[in-house]
Design an enzyme around this catalytic site. Structure first.
Site, PDB file in Angstrom:
ATOM      1  N   SER A 205       3.541  -3.609  -1.809  1.00  0.00           N
ATOM      2  CA  SER A 205       4.598  -2.624  -1.569  1.00  0.00           C
ATOM      3  C   SER A 205       5.556  -3.157  -0.495  1.00  0.00           C
ATOM      4  CB  SER A 205       3.985  -1.278  -1.193  1.00  0.00           C
ATOM      5  OG  SER A 205       4.931  -0.243  -1.281  1.00  0.00           O
ATOM      6  N   GLU A 325       3.761   2.217 -12.024  1.00  0.00           N
ATOM      7  CA  GLU A 325       4.112   1.999 -10.622  1.00  0.00           C
ATOM      8  C   GLU A 325       4.965   3.113 -10.027  1.00  0.00           C
ATOM      9  OE1 GLU A 325       3.089  -0.486  -7.973  1.00  0.00           O
ATOM     10  OE2 GLU A 325       3.879  -1.948  -9.398  1.00  0.00           O
TER      11      GLU A 325
END
Length: 509
Positions: A205, A325
């Site tokens: 991330s 996602e």
């Protein structure tokens, strides 16, 4: 008599085992002592820079000065200022946060073991470096984790800060922290039995975005030989407005948020802002308000252009994204609101977006928003990275697509896919939620973890009895699809990726 001899032998063995661990060593700043953890030496709170407080708030990190005596690295540092339960106030938080950890299996300083450096995620506004990774350390890898400044304290741009700077820039302090930590590791890791020429950096991330930025920053040349980026990249064009993750801001454009923060704090100038309580700064900052910026020094330009020109740190990489996602970042809304949102972000391209991500009810809106976020914020950037490096670099590229639904996940996918962070229990053995894993999950976890370990050791994930992972070649079945096993196939969602390639090209100056 026999029992006494056995007891003496056991005591001697325990003593020799303890002595064999590298629990004390010497770094540039002086002597340092760690603790025993799971049979290894663990150094938990190594300061790599001076505390960024007072006049050092919103300045590039300053290298840690030498200390007197033996520094005890026996506890985790406090977390950087970040949002948390309001009832806790500033408990557990501190601006004195520039620490890193080292866990080493080395018995002496001359072993030259491979090194894995984890950069945590958290949208550049939350997260912590605290934690260990025994599965890697047991395999002969020195594991490091890095803390860095977050939110406004780590990424605020401001006109007064630009005037202070010799280069006329501001922001990116959190990225500068990461670079200083990597420099410290490069200069000192041999004291822990690590090899400074065998460093792999990794992140997920915001940590993955950081890895992407570091792979293009000239300030990182020679600091690592390989990189792993999970669900993150930094290939958006340079623009004056982020507007739904469609651009990287310049310093000048990002100053708007800095001035907004100054106003919300009721401060007249930067001097007063430096005296403000960090909790007030956190409480007056919102998600994604402060982010890395293109400053011409740390981040020199549009990263897509840099890779086109072959201007990047050409190292071996593992990069990839997850199948669902975007679901963590989407929410329900009426169809009309969805259409207006798409038009506000994509303008003349909105009709194509609505054709690729159609929605006739609120459930479909949720899926559409999820998939737009997946592809525009994660998948396209990773795809662009894979294409550009495989075309213009020599470093090997291994591309994956993680699509394994599991109960051991942070936020389960409503569609049975893999949401954000879902791959981390498989790569690192983390436990989320129930922590329950099926036989297939466990088998996949063993293989995926082995890929990551092999890559850290050699720059190649492949090994004996593992499904073969080919280097990436555009348009060929060379993407590792991780779904109920491991299979090489074409890039998923090609039409959507083609759209974003064209859309972002139109915004690139």
């Amino acid at each position: 008599m026999r029992n006494k001899i056995l007891l003496v032998a056991l005591i001697a063995f325990a003593a020799s085992s303890a002595q064999a661990q590298l629990l004390k060593t010497t770094v540039a700043q002086g002597e340092i002592e760690g603790i025993e953890h799971d049979g290894h030496a663990l150094y938990m709170n190594i300061p790599y820079a001076e505390a960024p407080v007072g006049d050092l708030r919103w300045k590039a990190p300053v290298a840690k000065k030498p200390w007197q005596g033996v520094y005890k690295a026996d506890k985790w540092g406090l977390q950087p200022p970040q949002p948390q339960d309001p009832s806790k106030g500033s408990e557990g938080l501190s601006e004195d946060c520039l620490y890193l950890s080292v866990e080493t299996p080395a018995k002496s300083a001359d072993e030259k073991l491979p090194v894995f450096v984890m950069i945590h995620g958290g949208a550049f506004i939350s997260g912590t470096y605290a934690g260990t990774q025994e599965s890697f350390v047991r395999e002969g890898i020195v594991y490091c984790s890095v803390e860095y400044r977050l939110g406004a304290l780590g990424f605020m741009s401001h006109p007064e800060l630009a005037k202070e700077s010799q280069q006329g820039i501001s922001g990116n302090y959190g990225i500068m922290d990461q670079i200083m930590a990597l420099q410290w590791i490069h200069d000192n890791i041999s004291a822990f039995g690590g090899d400074p020429e065998k460093v792999t950096i990794a992140g997920e991330s915001a940590g993955g975005i950081s890895v992407s930025i570091l792979c293009a920053s000239p300030l990182c040349k020679g600091l690592f030989r390989a990189a792993i980026c999970e669900s993150g990249s930094s290939f958006w064009p340079v623009g004056e407005e982020r507007n739904g993750n469609t651009a990287m801001l310049t310093c000048k454009a990002a100053e708007k948020a800095g001035l907004q923060l100054q106003e919300s704090l009721g401060a007249k100038n930067l001097k007063q802002m430096r005296k403000a309580d960090f909790l007030n700064i956190v409480q007056n900052s919102s998600m994604e308000m402060f982010w890395p910026v293109v400053d011409g020094v740390v981040i020199t330009d549009d990263q897509y252009k840099l890779y086109q020109a072959g201007v990047f740190n050409d190292v071996d990489i593992i990069i990839g994204t997850n199948s669902d996602e975007g679901s963590m970042f989407a929410g329900p809304m009426p169809v009309e609101a969805y259409q207006e949102r798409v038009k506000s972000v994509y303008g003349d391209w909105a009709e194509q977006v609505l054709e690729l991500y159609p929605a006739t009810n609120e459930e479909e809106v949720y899926y559409g928003m999820s998939d737009i976020f997946r592809d525009g914020s994660f998948a396209w950037g990773t795809y662009a990275w894979a294409n550009l490096q495989s075309q213009n670099g020599k470093g090997k590229v291994y591309l994956y697509y993680f699509d394994q639904a599991s109960e051991n996940t942070l936020v389960p996918s409503r569609r049975g896919g893999a949401s954000h962070v879902a791959e981390m229990p498989f790569a690192y053995g983390y436990k989320f939620g129930s922590g329950v894993m099926t036989d297939i999950d466990i088998s996949m976890q063993q293989i995926m973890e082995r890929y990551w370990i092999n890559f850290t050791k050699t720059g190649n994930p492949n090994g004996k009895a593992l499904p073969y992972w080919s280097t990436y070649r555009q348009g060929e079945p060379t993407v590792m699809i991780m779904r109920r096993g491991f299979t090489l196939d074409l890039v998923p969602n090609q039409s959507q990726l083609d759209f974003f390639e064209a859309f972002f090209a139109s915004k690139r100056h």
